[in-house]
Enzyme design. Structure first.
Site, PDB file in Angstrom:
ATOM      1  N   LYS A  60      -7.204 -55.846  57.795  1.00 54.26           N
ATOM      2  CA  LYS A  60      -8.638 -55.965  57.527  1.00 54.26           C
ATOM      3  C   LYS A  60      -9.097 -54.818  56.622  1.00 54.26           C
ATOM      4  O   LYS A  60      -8.584 -53.705  56.729  1.00 54.26           O
ATOM      5  CB  LYS A  60      -9.428 -55.920  58.839  1.00 54.26           C
ATOM      6  N   ARG A 104      -5.913 -68.419  66.365  1.00 52.68           N
ATOM      7  CA  ARG A 104      -5.515 -69.820  66.503  1.00 52.68           C
ATOM      8  C   ARG A 104      -4.051 -69.948  66.934  1.00 52.68           C
ATOM      9  O   ARG A 104      -3.660 -70.950  67.532  1.00 52.68           O
ATOM     10  CB  ARG A 104      -5.780 -70.564  65.196  1.00 52.68           C
TER      11      ARG A 104
END
Length: 517
Positions: free
Chosen positions: A291, A365
């Site tokens: 990130k 996910r």
């Protein structure tokens, strides 16, 4: 947690640090709400005029403090805005009462007792005020948890050298009717529910070095022993043996190994079984797909879905709901290292499907896919997963609304309706079939990334691939409301919010009552 009492005393006669009254925004100025008659009488029927002189309008969330008039036992009157005066014959809705009570509780931080004389007309109103006040009184204090205190205490009891006022100690609900079964049941439910929301908030606010996957699993095991729940914890060896490639792939770059926790509540007369799956990334650096600066600081909150699922199962047990409820906590820490999953790697998921990892920051996910597949093997009536899954959902719906996606249109409507009943903002989102092609992979069954536009929907489409045929499934993307980075508002604190717990508990209650079809 703040204590709640139901009081039959008059608002004027109750001894407290402050008496809380409601004031609404009328056409000609502020209007004192029902419930404050005794307080208004002490002001000679001029309380509204006094408040207007002090600048009060009755706007939603507005707080006005003033010295109490002669005849009141409390030394302070706290008037909280309720917004517009309701139409003739209508009362204040539950969410208005929750927000007002939460604002008042925050304003009374450090006080021993607040007498809440808000417009409670029935048991539902009492529950709303109780929920709002108890939620609003929340403060994060690790001395109440099992981990070490995150702030050092000085010799005066303050933290970090500052005075610690602490939360409002007691909420006295005026007009609460303690002998009325409906009032008693409603407020007992509110107390149990808020205790579990606050459990979720505490977990979310805990620094990641204190809440590793193993530590989170230990919290679940301890709660299960206390409340008679069954748990199973799969450590890294069991995950490897079982073929949980998604959870292992996300967690393999960290020194803190992953866990999959099954925590189950059963009722002997249950007719419905629900499986809840929570994303539990205890810290998300993005992995190799790191990130950018400014996006890492709050990533301890990426386990908010698992916290919500954990809290919901415990709440169901406390409430004795006639439903079977199984929570799956998919726990991992997503870190970059020499052993971390690389972009382009292919993972073999639980159940045999393969996934090409195009972005290691799309890790939620992956852990959810393993847990959803495993949950489906038990053939529940429905599976609902909860996750801080995509920034795309925040862009679509903002910071206070979560998205709902399902494989069943009727269930999508039910979840939206339930969230509204519970007082949580949500919005039904589609799963457009044309976006499925975007997650095709030349080297695996599917990829963990697809088209950039509609990214939140793409994530839902990915998860749908792991839902067993014939099982109703819902996906709640709580990326926006799970962690409040701005200032507190209503009953919502800064930091972890416990988003989705109220909705999930209401879903369990609906299932217990046979309301899911």
């Amino acid at each position: 947690m703040t204590a709640l009492t139901l009081s039959t005393s008059s608002a004027a006669a109750l001894r407290a640090d402050a008496v809380v009254v409601g004031v609404a925004k009328g056409a000609k100025g502020p209007v004192v709400a029902v419930g404050a008659e005794a307080v208004d009488k002490a002001f000679g029927g001029k309380l509204a005029a006094v408040l207007e002189t002090l600048g009060a309008t009755g706007a939603d969330g507005e707080v006005t403090k003033l010295p109490a008039a002669s005849g009141l036992k409390a030394p302070v009157v706290l008037a909280v805005g309720l917004g517009e005066v309701p139409a003739k014959g209508d009362g204040y809705d539950a969410e208005t009462l929750r927000r007002a009570a939460g604002v008042a509780a925050r304003a009374l931080s450090g006080s021993k007792k607040g007498a809440f004389a808000l417009p409670v007309e029935d048991a539902a109103g009492a529950a709303a005020v109780a929920e709002g006040a108890l939620l609003g009184a929340y403060t994060y204090d690790k001395t109440n948890g099992n981990a070490k205190d995150a702030k050092s205490k000085d010799k005066n009891g303050g933290k970090g050298g500052k005075k610690d006022n602490g939360p409002l100690a007691e909420v006295a609900l005026v007009g609460g009717k303690p002998r009325d079964k409906a009032y008693k049941a409603a407020t007992e439910r509110a107390t149990a529910l808020v205790a579990e929301i606050n459990r979720a908030r505490d977990l979310i606010n805990t620094p990641s070095n204190l809440l590793t996957p193993a530590a989170f699993a230990a919290e679940a095991v301890a709660a299960a022993k206390e409340h008679g729940l069954k748990t199973e914890v799969l450590d890294e060896k069991a995950l490897t043996k079982g073929g949980y490639g998604g959870i292992l792939g996300v967690g393999q770059g960290s020194d803190a190994p992953p866990r999959l926790v099954r925590i189950a509540y059963t009722h002997p007369k249950a007719e419905k079984t629900l499986a809840l799956v929570g994303k539990g990334i205890t810290y998300d650096s993005g992995g190799i797909s790191l990130k950018p600066a400014g996006h890492n600081e709050t990533m301890k909150c990426d386990m908010s879905g698992a916290a919500a699922v954990f809290a919901t199962v415990v709440a169901a047990a406390k409430l004795g709901l006639r439903v079977n409820l199984t929570g799956w906590l998919a726990l991992a820490e997503n870190m970059p290292s020499g052993s971390a999953t690389r972009p382009g790697d292919v993972l073999s998921m639980y159940g045999g499907k393969t996934v090409e990892v195009l972005n290691t920051d799309a890790e939620g996910r992956l852990v959810l896919a393993d847990a959803i597949t495993r949950a489906g093997e038990e053939k529940p009536d429905a599976i609902v997963d909860v996750a801080t899954l995509t920034g795309a959902m925040v862009l679509a719906l903002g910071n206070r609304t979560f998205g709902i996606m399902t494989n069943d249109e009727a269930f999508r409507g039910t979840l939206h309706e339930i969230a509204e009943e519970a007082g949580e903002q949500s919005w039904p989102m589609p799963l457009p079939s044309h976006l499925r092609k975007g997650i095709d992979s030349p080297v695996a069954d599917l990829a963990n990334m697809g088209e950039r536009m509609g990214g939140g929907l793409v994530a839902g489409i990915f998860l749908k691939e792991f839902v067993a045929d014939g099982i109703t499934w819902g996906h709640l993307d709580i990326a926006g409301p799970a962690f409040n980075e701005s200032g507190p508002f209503g009953y919502t604190p800064k930091g972890g919010t416990g988003a989705a717990v109220r909705t999930l508990v209401r879903l369990a209650e609906r299932a217990a009552d046979g309301g899911l079809g």
